[in-house]
Design an enzyme around this catalytic site. Structure first.
Site, mmCIF file in Angstrom:
data_model
loop_
_atom_site.group_PDB
_atom_site.id
_atom_site.type_symbol
_atom_site.label_atom_id
_atom_site.label_comp_id
_atom_site.label_asym_id
_atom_site.label_seq_id
_atom_site.Cartn_x
_atom_site.Cartn_y
_atom_site.Cartn_z
ATOM 1 N N PHE A 100 44.699 48.336 39.885
ATOM 2 C CA PHE A 100 44.128 49.006 41.039
ATOM 3 C C PHE A 100 44.978 48.687 42.270
ATOM 4 C CE2 PHE A 100 40.900 47.891 37.947
ATOM 5 C CZ PHE A 100 40.214 49.080 37.768
ATOM 6 N N SER A 112 38.566 52.928 33.223
ATOM 7 C CA SER A 112 38.320 51.716 33.999
ATOM 8 C C SER A 112 38.014 52.068 35.453
ATOM 9 C CB SER A 112 39.537 50.792 33.951
ATOM 10 O OG SER A 112 39.763 50.324 32.643
ATOM 11 N N CYS A 148 36.676 44.992 37.275
ATOM 12 C CA CYS A 148 37.067 46.086 36.393
ATOM 13 C C CYS A 148 36.047 46.207 35.266
ATOM 14 C CB CYS A 148 38.459 45.823 35.807
ATOM 15 S SG CYS A 148 39.018 47.103 34.665
ATOM 16 N N THR A 172 34.365 49.094 32.149
ATOM 17 C CA THR A 172 34.660 50.266 31.335
ATOM 18 C C THR A 172 33.480 51.227 31.314
ATOM 19 O OG1 THR A 172 36.110 48.948 29.909
ATOM 20 C CG2 THR A 172 35.304 51.032 29.022
ATOM 21 N N ALA A 219 29.373 42.006 30.894
ATOM 22 C CA ALA A 219 29.246 40.985 29.859
ATOM 23 C C ALA A 219 28.856 39.640 30.466
ATOM 24 C CB ALA A 219 30.553 40.862 29.088
ATOM 25 N N HIS A 263 40.352 41.556 37.764
ATOM 26 C CA HIS A 263 39.863 40.340 37.109
ATOM 27 C C HIS A 263 39.551 39.317 38.203
ATOM 28 C CE1 HIS A 263 42.445 41.690 33.451
ATOM 29 N NE2 HIS A 263 41.313 42.364 33.555
ATOM 30 N N THR A 272 44.525 41.816 54.412
ATOM 31 C CA THR A 272 45.560 40.879 54.837
ATOM 32 C C THR A 272 44.921 39.647 55.455
ATOM 33 O OG1 THR A 272 47.126 42.671 55.254
ATOM 34 C CG2 THR A 272 47.580 40.567 56.314
#
Length: 206
Positions: free
Chosen positions: A2, A40, A47, A49, A71, A109, A154
């Site tokens: 991404f 995704s 992230c 699915t 999960a 992640h 930033t």
């Protein structure tokens, strides 16, 4: 992958426990015919699915819905475990080859959860002070990039485990940051380049 440039803000419609995971249903402005099973999408930087999607007929401004499974690991290390119906969610679809990279490379992640310490508004902008988990603070540097709730930002200043960011009016308007307040928990993903740089320094000292 991404970019950290949020493309939509959705609303969490439902949370359905399914053993060790939870199925989340989100309303969005993405045209349903442009979605695909297995695609995704980053949700507040996480992230996930797509396992289901379809059009919406309700007149609430949203044109589609989609479902994802969170999960046990995701629920444990991100803010997803505390999401409830009605929550606004930053959304970003996965980067395609040839797309403009306007933010920085974000994997989706999440490394950990940070805490918003303070917010100061001025001239339609907002200054935030963030507390990072101690083990992640070494990867955050002044003028470097960081992804917070999926938003590429930033870093302005760093002081031990705390750092500051400044959000312009546009970012406050098109993401969930406009409603952020002191005490909020935020998904944090450090810059991959910073992680590799820190590892090289550690390896050189071994």
């Amino acid at each position: 992958m991404f970019t950290g440039l949020i493309t939509d803000v959705g609303t969490l419609l439902s949370v359905e426990p399914r053993g060790d995971l939870r199925r989340l249903k989100i309303a969005s402005h993405y045209p349903h015919d442009g979605l695909a099973l297995g695609a995704s999408v980053a949700h507040n930087g996480v992230c996930m699915t797509l396992v289901g999607f379809g059009p919406r007929s309700e007149r609430d401004g949203y044109v589609s819905w989609h479902e994802v499974d969170a999960a046990a690991e995701t629920l444990a290390v991100t803010t997803a475990g505390s999401w409830t119906p009605g929550d606004k969610i930053n959304l970003e679809r996965a980067l395609k080859i040839g797309d403009e990279l306007g933010g920085h490379l974000v994997s989706g992640h999440v490394d950990g959860v940070a805490t918003l310490v303070s917010r100061r508004d001025f001239d339609e902008m907002a200054h935030f002070e963030i507390e990072a988990p101690k083990e992640l603070a070494k990867f955050i540097a002044e003028k470097g990039s960081v992804a917070l709730d999926g938003t590429s930002l930033t870093v302005n200043k760093v002081d031990k485990t705390r750092f500051t960011i400044l959000l312009i009016p546009h970012t406050l308007d098109v993401t969930i940051w406009g409603g952020r307040k002191a005490g909020d928990r935020i998904n944090l993903e450090v810059d991959t380049m910073a992680r590799y740089a820190a590892r090289l320094v550690e390896a050189a000292a071994e």
